[in-house]
Design a protein around this motif. Structure first.
Motif, mmCIF file in Angstrom:
data_model
loop_
_atom_site.group_PDB
_atom_site.id
_atom_site.type_symbol
_atom_site.label_atom_id
_atom_site.label_comp_id
_atom_site.label_asym_id
_atom_site.label_seq_id
_atom_site.Cartn_x
_atom_site.Cartn_y
_atom_site.Cartn_z
ATOM 1 N N SER A 111 0.832 -1.216 0.000
ATOM 2 C CA SER A 111 0.000 0.000 0.000
ATOM 3 C C SER A 111 0.859 1.255 0.000
ATOM 4 O O SER A 111 0.585 2.212 -0.725
ATOM 5 N N TYR A 115 -8.346 -5.211 -3.611
ATOM 6 C CA TYR A 115 -7.136 -4.582 -3.086
ATOM 7 C C TYR A 115 -6.970 -3.166 -3.642
ATOM 8 O O TYR A 115 -6.765 -2.211 -2.888
ATOM 9 N N SER A 168 -8.994 -1.032 -5.172
ATOM 10 C CA SER A 168 -10.042 -0.011 -5.033
ATOM 11 C C SER A 168 -9.743 0.948 -3.885
ATOM 12 O O SER A 168 -10.133 2.115 -3.925
ATOM 13 N N ARG A 169 -9.005 0.513 -2.881
ATOM 14 C CA ARG A 169 -8.666 1.390 -1.740
ATOM 15 C C ARG A 169 -7.827 2.590 -2.159
ATOM 16 O O ARG A 169 -7.750 3.575 -1.441
#
Length: 182
Positions: free
Chosen positions: A95, A121, A123-124
């Motif tokens: 991330s 995963y 889309s965040r």
């Protein structure tokens, strides 16, 4: 953990990350990275590493591809690959790498970033279905849900069309999924 641009001396450690992160598919991904690395120059993309205790534990690349838009070809970026050592997963490393790369690209003239990946995963970070926004994937082997895009500040509404991967993705057969029984 430190995030920084990949340096020439990181090549072996980055290769190790992708060999471990992608299992049976690791050699293809590591070879793709070795080839894509030569296209990274100002305006041509970015490669970032995550380093912990002097060890490279994660890596991400954003490289130049094209959008075949009705008005003209548009330089866009492709996020691929993103790899984290298996024992370091679920610690926010991937991330952090994606967010750092997107932040850097937001300050450039890149209007769009495409990827193939898990919508749960990505889309965040603001990625959404490419098809839902009128983009066409470069291969039928890419699952519809996996074909994703994020618009950056340089995006303009006329920028629609088909993503055209750069040549290394085709050379390394790193586009979409192959039928294992085919």
């Amino acid at each position: 953990m430190e995030l920084r641009e990949e340096r020439p001396g990181d090549a072996g450690a980055v290769r190790h990350v992708h060999l471990r992160a992608f299992g049976d598919h690791g050699k293809v991904v590591a070879d793709l990275v070795d080839t894509l690395r030569h296209g990274i120059r100002p305006g041509g993309g970015i490669a970032l590493v995550a380093e912990a205790a002097g060890q490279v534990v994660g890596h991400v690349m954003f490289t130049r591809s094209l959008l075949d838009a009705p008005r003209r070809l548009v330089d866009v970026q492709v996020l691929s690959p993103l790899g984290v050592l298996p024992e370091r997963r679920r610690q926010g490393i991937g991330s952090a790498l994606v967010r750092a790369g997107l932040a850097t690209l937001t300050e450039t003239e890149s209007p769009l970033v495409f990827l193939e990946g898990d919508p749960g995963y990505y889309s965040r970070f603001g990625f959404t279905s490419g098809a839902d926004l009128g983009f066409r994937k470069p291969s039928l082997r890419i699952p519809d849900a996996a074909f994703q895009v994020i618009k950056l500040s340089a995006y303009e509404p006329w920028m629609t069309g088909t993503l055209v991967y750069s040549e290394p993705f085709w050379r390394h057969d790193a586009v979409g999924l192959r039928d294992p029984d085919g």
